[in-house]
Scaffold this motif. Structure first.
Motif, PDB file in Angstrom:
ATOM      1  N   UNK A 181      69.723  68.708  53.799  1.00 53.74           N
ATOM      2  CA  UNK A 181      68.497  69.339  53.278  1.00 53.74           C
ATOM      3  C   UNK A 181      68.808  70.758  52.823  1.00 53.74           C
ATOM      4  N   UNK A 182      68.505  71.052  51.549  1.00 52.85           N
ATOM      5  CA  UNK A 182      68.628  72.408  51.021  1.00 52.85           C
ATOM      6  C   UNK A 182      67.312  73.147  51.210  1.00 52.85           C
ATOM      7  N   UNK A 183      67.401  74.416  51.594  1.00 55.71           N
ATOM      8  CA  UNK A 183      66.211  75.227  51.831  1.00 55.71           C
ATOM      9  C   UNK A 183      66.098  76.332  50.791  1.00 55.71           C
ATOM     10  N   UNK A 184      64.866  76.731  50.493  1.00 54.41           N
ATOM     11  CA  UNK A 184      64.672  77.851  49.579  1.00 54.41           C
ATOM     12  C   UNK A 184      64.701  79.154  50.380  1.00 54.41           C
ATOM     13  N   UNK A 185      64.394  80.293  49.727  1.00 52.09           N
ATOM     14  CA  UNK A 185      64.485  81.581  50.405  1.00 52.09           C
ATOM     15  C   UNK A 185      63.471  81.738  51.522  1.00 52.09           C
ATOM     16  N   UNK A 186      62.436  80.904  51.509  1.00 53.68           N
ATOM     17  CA  UNK A 186      61.433  80.932  52.573  1.00 53.68           C
ATOM     18  C   UNK A 186      61.726  79.884  53.656  1.00 53.68           C
ATOM     19  N   UNK A 187      62.920  79.317  53.575  1.00 52.51           N
ATOM     20  CA  UNK A 187      63.360  78.282  54.518  1.00 52.51           C
ATOM     21  C   UNK A 187      62.514  77.014  54.439  1.00 52.51           C
ATOM     22  N   UNK A 188      61.920  76.791  53.258  1.00 54.74           N
ATOM     23  CA  UNK A 188      61.172  75.563  53.029  1.00 54.74           C
ATOM     24  C   UNK A 188      62.105  74.532  52.389  1.00 54.74           C
ATOM     25  N   UNK A 189      62.035  73.252  52.800  1.00 51.95           N
ATOM     26  CA  UNK A 189      62.903  72.233  52.190  1.00 51.95           C
ATOM     27  C   UNK A 189      62.619  72.098  50.694  1.00 51.95           C
ATOM     28  N   UNK A 190      63.662  72.116  49.879  1.00 49.35           N
ATOM     29  CA  UNK A 190      63.474  71.919  48.438  1.00 49.35           C
ATOM     30  C   UNK A 190      64.218  70.690  47.913  1.00 49.35           C
ATOM     31  N   UNK A 191      65.294  70.292  48.592  1.00 50.10           N
ATOM     32  CA  UNK A 191      66.008  69.084  48.200  1.00 50.10           C
ATOM     33  C   UNK A 191      66.489  68.381  49.467  1.00 50.10           C
ATOM     34  N   UNK A 192      66.492  67.078  49.397  1.00 48.32           N
ATOM     35  CA  UNK A 192      66.987  66.300  50.526  1.00 48.32           C
ATOM     36  C   UNK A 192      67.804  65.134  49.999  1.00 48.32           C
ATOM     37  N   UNK A 193      68.844  64.804  50.687  1.00 47.30           N
ATOM     38  CA  UNK A 193      69.681  63.679  50.282  1.00 47.30           C
ATOM     39  C   UNK A 193      70.298  63.025  51.502  1.00 47.30           C
ATOM     40  N   UNK A 194      70.658  61.742  51.378  1.00 54.18           N
ATOM     41  CA  UNK A 194      71.313  61.025  52.461  1.00 54.18           C
ATOM     42  C   UNK A 194      72.812  61.229  52.343  1.00 54.18           C
ATOM     43  N   UNK A 195      73.419  61.785  53.382  1.00 54.49           N
ATOM     44  CA  UNK A 195      74.861  62.026  53.370  1.00 54.49           C
ATOM     45  C   UNK A 195      75.641  60.798  53.831  1.00 54.49           C
ATOM     46  N   UNK A 196      75.074  60.054  54.790  1.00 55.85           N
ATOM     47  CA  UNK A 196      75.793  58.878  55.269  1.00 55.85           C
ATOM     48  C   UNK A 196      74.857  57.982  56.065  1.00 55.85           C
ATOM     49  N   UNK A 197      75.220  56.679  56.114  1.00 55.74           N
ATOM     50  CA  UNK A 197      74.600  55.726  57.029  1.00 55.74           C
ATOM     51  C   UNK A 197      75.574  55.511  58.178  1.00 55.74           C
ATOM     52  N   UNK A 198      75.046  55.461  59.399  1.00 60.15           N
ATOM     53  CA  UNK A 198      75.912  55.439  60.568  1.00 60.15           C
ATOM     54  C   UNK A 198      75.679  54.197  61.420  1.00 60.15           C
ATOM     55  N   UNK A 231      62.436  63.642  67.450  1.00 62.14           N
ATOM     56  CA  UNK A 231      61.014  63.467  67.155  1.00 62.14           C
ATOM     57  C   UNK A 231      60.834  62.172  66.380  1.00 62.14           C
ATOM     58  N   UNK A 232      59.901  61.344  66.827  1.00 66.47           N
ATOM     59  CA  UNK A 232      59.600  60.095  66.128  1.00 66.47           C
ATOM     60  C   UNK A 232      58.570  60.356  65.043  1.00 66.47           C
ATOM     61  N   UNK A 233      58.832  59.852  63.840  1.00 66.10           N
ATOM     62  CA  UNK A 233      57.909  60.037  62.723  1.00 66.10           C
ATOM     63  C   UNK A 233      56.792  59.004  62.812  1.00 66.10           C
ATOM     64  N   UNK A 234      55.525  59.423  62.998  1.00 65.12           N
ATOM     65  CA  UNK A 234      54.423  58.449  63.064  1.00 65.12           C
ATOM     66  C   UNK A 234      54.207  57.782  61.712  1.00 65.12           C
ATOM     67  N   UNK A 235      54.004  56.439  61.740  1.00 67.61           N
ATOM     68  CA  UNK A 235      53.853  55.688  60.493  1.00 67.61           C
ATOM     69  C   UNK A 235      52.630  56.108  59.692  1.00 67.61           C
ATOM     70  N   UNK A 236      51.564  56.509  60.414  1.00 69.66           N
ATOM     71  CA  UNK A 236      50.326  56.797  59.691  1.00 69.66           C
ATOM     72  C   UNK A 236      50.316  58.167  59.024  1.00 69.66           C
ATOM     73  N   UNK A 237      51.345  58.995  59.291  1.00 71.16           N
ATOM     74  CA  UNK A 237      51.394  60.313  58.683  1.00 71.16           C
ATOM     75  C   UNK A 237      52.743  60.545  57.995  1.00 71.16           C
ATOM     76  N   UNK A 238      53.037  59.801  56.919  1.00 73.59           N
ATOM     77  CA  UNK A 238      54.317  59.975  56.240  1.00 73.59           C
ATOM     78  C   UNK A 238      54.402  61.331  55.552  1.00 73.59           C
ATOM     79  N   UNK A 239      55.599  61.900  55.537  1.00 73.24           N
ATOM     80  CA  UNK A 239      55.828  63.159  54.850  1.00 73.24           C
ATOM     81  C   UNK A 239      56.494  62.896  53.513  1.00 73.24           C
ATOM     82  N   UNK A 240      56.450  63.871  52.579  1.00 74.23           N
ATOM     83  CA  UNK A 240      57.138  63.678  51.298  1.00 74.23           C
ATOM     84  C   UNK A 240      58.607  63.350  51.472  1.00 74.23           C
ATOM     85  N   UNK A 241      59.252  63.975  52.467  1.00 73.07           N
ATOM     86  CA  UNK A 241      60.670  63.689  52.691  1.00 73.07           C
ATOM     87  C   UNK A 241      60.856  62.231  53.087  1.00 73.07           C
TER      88      UNK A 241
END
Length: 374
Positions: A181-198, A231-241
């Motif tokens: 995850x790349x962050x902007x100057x305000x430490x907000x996520x601006x880009x995200x990518x998958x580096x690997x599957x494990x 932290x488990x991501x709840x299904x009913x509240x998906x995030x843009x990421x």
């Protein structure tokens, strides 16, 4: 495979006569909605029960077919309970697969479809083991055992099981993914990518936790440090990421996605629909068996009716609806006899004297008899 095998029903034998559909007035007079409410707390089950109760068998063959299944399920409660669990699980996958288009599906949907087919294969195997070597009396459960055995021994079924096993091995190896995850100057996520599957799962004590532990040793007075936990991501509240992960996953798992689409497209007709429908029919039997046990526990007489060509006799007849509603009230039982010389009975009495209760009791007794239960 299932799509090439005739449909099977626990409610009627093959070539059974068409049932009689109760109109709204009859449903109201017999309080069928109330019966369904008392039989189950599930809204889905209530709708199923009402639908079944409204379609009343009229031929001796179907009624006998049901009576024998009802008795077998009472005698084998473990079979009834396990079958209900299997069919209920199958129903979940069937409902979620209905609108699935393999060619347009995301990798998550393809994996779900894979799990659905795996559940189908496992369910058939479980049912086969459950029903084998049972001394069933009913033609219905005997035929169900043969029906399951025919599916299981079909060459296409073994091919499906083999393909799913191979597909599942590739999917089952993936237990986590690493994000960048790349962050902007305000430490907000601006880009995200998958580096690997494990092939492993991340634990709470990872690199970040070790960093925090070292920091605490050097800075014991730092009370602002937040402990690290997964932290488990709840299904009913998906995030843009989380929403964007689908595209990233498919771009990195191109070969897996293509293979899933290719293999799963061969089995678009296999979804366990016919078997899952038996779950609704089984609900009818199991809920009625539970009701009979409740009535017996409350001291109310119950029996399996028998056929007669010359007369109609009711011994210790009572209104099942009234007994369900008032379990602690003394319910009056009546003996009634109709034969060729006594075809009409005139019922008289004061208002609120029980005339409606008795006539409804007769109607409900016939309803339950024709449905093949107690």
């Amino acid at each position: 495979m299932e799509h090439s095998i005739n449909k099977f029903s626990l409610l009627a034998p093959e070539n059974a006569e068409k049932s009689f559909f109760l109109n709204d007035n009859a449903v109201n007079d017999l309080s069928i909605n109330y019966l369904a409410d008392e039989l189950s707390e599930s809204d889905d089950e209530k709708r199923t029960l009402i639908k079944i109760l409204r379609n009343v068998p009229v031929d001796k063959q179907t009624i006998t077919y049901r009576q024998n299944i009802y008795n077998d399920l009472k005698n084998y409660p473990d079979v009834a309970e396990k079958m209900y669990e299997i069919f209920d699980q199958m129903g979940y996958y069937v409902r979620s697969d209905r609108s699935l288009d393999i060619g347009q599906s995301t990798i998550w949907e393809l994996v779900h479809r894979l799990r659905s087919l795996q559940n189908y294969v496992e369910s058939v195997a479980e049912l086969r083991a459950l029903l084998s070597d049972r001394n069933f009396v009913s033609d219905g459960l005997k035929q169900l055992s043969l029906y399951i055995d025919k599916i299981y021994t079909d060459s296409n079924f073994s091919e499906l099981a083999k393909d799913l096993n191979e597909l599942g091995e590739g999917v089952d190896m993936i237990h986590s993914l690493t994000l960048g995850i790349n962050l902007d100057q305000n430490l907000q996520p601006k880009k995200v990518g998958i580096l690997s599957f494990n092939s492993y799962e991340f634990a709470d004590r990872g690199f970040l936790e070790r960093f925090f532990s070292a920091h605490r040793k050097k800075n014991p007075s730092d009370s602002e440090l937040t402990p690290f936990t997964m932290v488990t991501q709840p299904d009913e509240f998906p995030t843009p990421i989380m929403n964007n992960l689908t595209g990233f996953a498919e771009s990195m798992l191109t070969s897996v996605t293509k293979k899933l689409k290719k293999e799963l497209s061969k089995y678009t007709d296999y979804n366990g629909t016919n078997l899952a429908k038996l779950g609704d029919e089984l609900v009818f039997y199991t809920r009625c068996i539970a009701l009979e046990k409740k009535m017996l526990a409350n001291g109310m007489p119950c029996c399996i009716p028998s056929f007669s060509d010359d007369d109609t006799c009711f011994g210790q007849l009572y209104n099942i609806r009234l007994a369900m509603k008032n379990s602690e009230t003394n319910i009056v039982c009546n003996d009634i006899h109709f034969d060729r010389n006594n075809t009409v009975i005139i019922l008289t009495g004061p208002n609120r004297g029980g005339k409606t209760i008795l006539t409804q009791a007769i109607g409900l007794a016939f309803l339950m008899f024709q449905h093949g239960i107690f």
